[in-house]
Scaffold this active site. Structure first.
Site, short mmCIF file in Angstrom:
data_model
loop_
_atom_site.label_atom_id
_atom_site.label_comp_id
_atom_site.label_asym_id
_atom_site.label_seq_id
_atom_site.Cartn_x
_atom_site.Cartn_y
_atom_site.Cartn_z
N HIS A 45 -0.31 42.18 28.79
CA HIS A 45 -1.07 43.12 27.98
C HIS A 45 -0.66 44.55 28.28
O HIS A 45 -0.15 44.86 29.35
CB HIS A 45 -2.58 42.94 28.17
CG HIS A 45 -3.07 43.16 29.57
ND1 HIS A 45 -2.89 42.24 30.58
CD2 HIS A 45 -3.75 44.19 30.12
CE1 HIS A 45 -3.45 42.69 31.69
NE2 HIS A 45 -3.98 43.88 31.44
N HIS A 57 0.24 32.87 25.01
CA HIS A 57 0.09 33.16 26.43
C HIS A 57 1.45 33.42 27.07
O HIS A 57 2.33 32.56 27.06
CB HIS A 57 -0.61 32.02 27.17
CG HIS A 57 -0.91 32.37 28.58
ND1 HIS A 57 -2.04 33.08 28.93
CD2 HIS A 57 -0.20 32.18 29.72
CE1 HIS A 57 -2.02 33.29 30.24
NE2 HIS A 57 -0.91 32.75 30.74
N ASN A 71 0.92 46.52 33.40
CA ASN A 71 0.92 46.15 34.81
C ASN A 71 1.51 44.75 34.96
O ASN A 71 1.32 43.90 34.10
CB ASN A 71 -0.50 46.16 35.37
CG ASN A 71 -1.15 47.52 35.23
OD1 ASN A 71 -0.52 48.55 35.39
ND2 ASN A 71 -2.43 47.52 34.91
N THR A 87 -4.84 42.39 36.53
CA THR A 87 -6.03 41.61 36.87
C THR A 87 -6.25 40.43 35.93
O THR A 87 -6.90 39.47 36.30
CB THR A 87 -7.29 42.49 36.89
OG1 THR A 87 -7.43 43.12 35.61
CG2 THR A 87 -7.20 43.55 37.98
N GLY A 131 -1.18 45.82 39.86
CA GLY A 131 -2.53 46.07 39.35
C GLY A 131 -2.94 45.17 38.20
O GLY A 131 -3.95 45.42 37.56
N HIS A 174 -2.33 37.60 31.57
CA HIS A 174 -1.85 37.42 30.20
C HIS A 174 -1.23 38.78 29.88
O HIS A 174 -1.90 39.80 30.01
CB HIS A 174 -3.03 37.12 29.27
CG HIS A 174 -2.64 36.86 27.84
ND1 HIS A 174 -2.92 35.66 27.22
CD2 HIS A 174 -2.02 37.62 26.90
CE1 HIS A 174 -2.51 35.71 25.96
NE2 HIS A 174 -1.95 36.91 25.75
N HIS A 231 -2.02 48.63 27.97
CA HIS A 231 -3.16 49.54 27.83
C HIS A 231 -2.68 50.75 27.05
O HIS A 231 -1.70 51.39 27.46
CB HIS A 231 -3.66 50.03 29.20
CG HIS A 231 -4.15 48.95 30.10
ND1 HIS A 231 -5.49 48.71 30.28
CD2 HIS A 231 -3.50 48.06 30.88
CE1 HIS A 231 -5.63 47.71 31.15
NE2 HIS A 231 -4.43 47.30 31.52
N CYS A 235 -6.74 34.57 26.11
CA CYS A 235 -6.55 33.43 25.19
C CYS A 235 -7.88 33.07 24.53
O CYS A 235 -7.92 32.72 23.35
CB CYS A 235 -5.94 32.24 25.92
SG CYS A 235 -4.18 32.44 26.34
#
Length: 114
Positions: free
Chosen positions: A100, A46, A87, A95, A93, A98, A102, A7
């Protein structure tokens, strides 16, 4: 969420190397890449994780999937392929809490996750 790292990136309080941005989505380079191309793709609202997707915020997830194709072109991985990972939760996994994705590419990734 004022304590959320992503954020803060969306708000411009923390710099990032932007790859793509529109009204719904922000994509930027990961600061600890695990592949030659490692881009994080996030909704500009968020959403903690996939368990928090609902009727009010699903448009952001839909827009992420629309943007993936363009992001892959920008990163020159559209033709050779890429991996998209999301994740969820501690055991998954995650971390940064928020939502997201990859985007990994730029080399042959094989059949393992990374």
């Amino acid at each position: 969420m004022e304590d959320c790292l992503f954020c803060k990136i969306i708000a411009g309080k923390i710099p990032s190397k932007k790859v793509f941005e529109n009204e719904y989505v922000l994509a930027f380079e990961d600061i600890e890449p695990v592949a030659p191309v490692h881009v994080l793709i996030i909704p500009k609202v968020h959403i903690s994780d996939t368990n928090d997707i609902n009727d009010e915020n699903i448009i952001y997830v839909s827009e992420i999937y629309k943007a993936v194709k363009e992001i892959a072109k920008i990163c020159n991985v559209a033709e050779d392929g890429y991996r998209l990972i999301c994740n969820c939760g501690k055991n998954g996994g995650q971390t940064v809490h928020h939502l997201h994705f990859h985007m990994l590419g730029g080399r042959e990734l094989g059949d393992k996750i990374v």
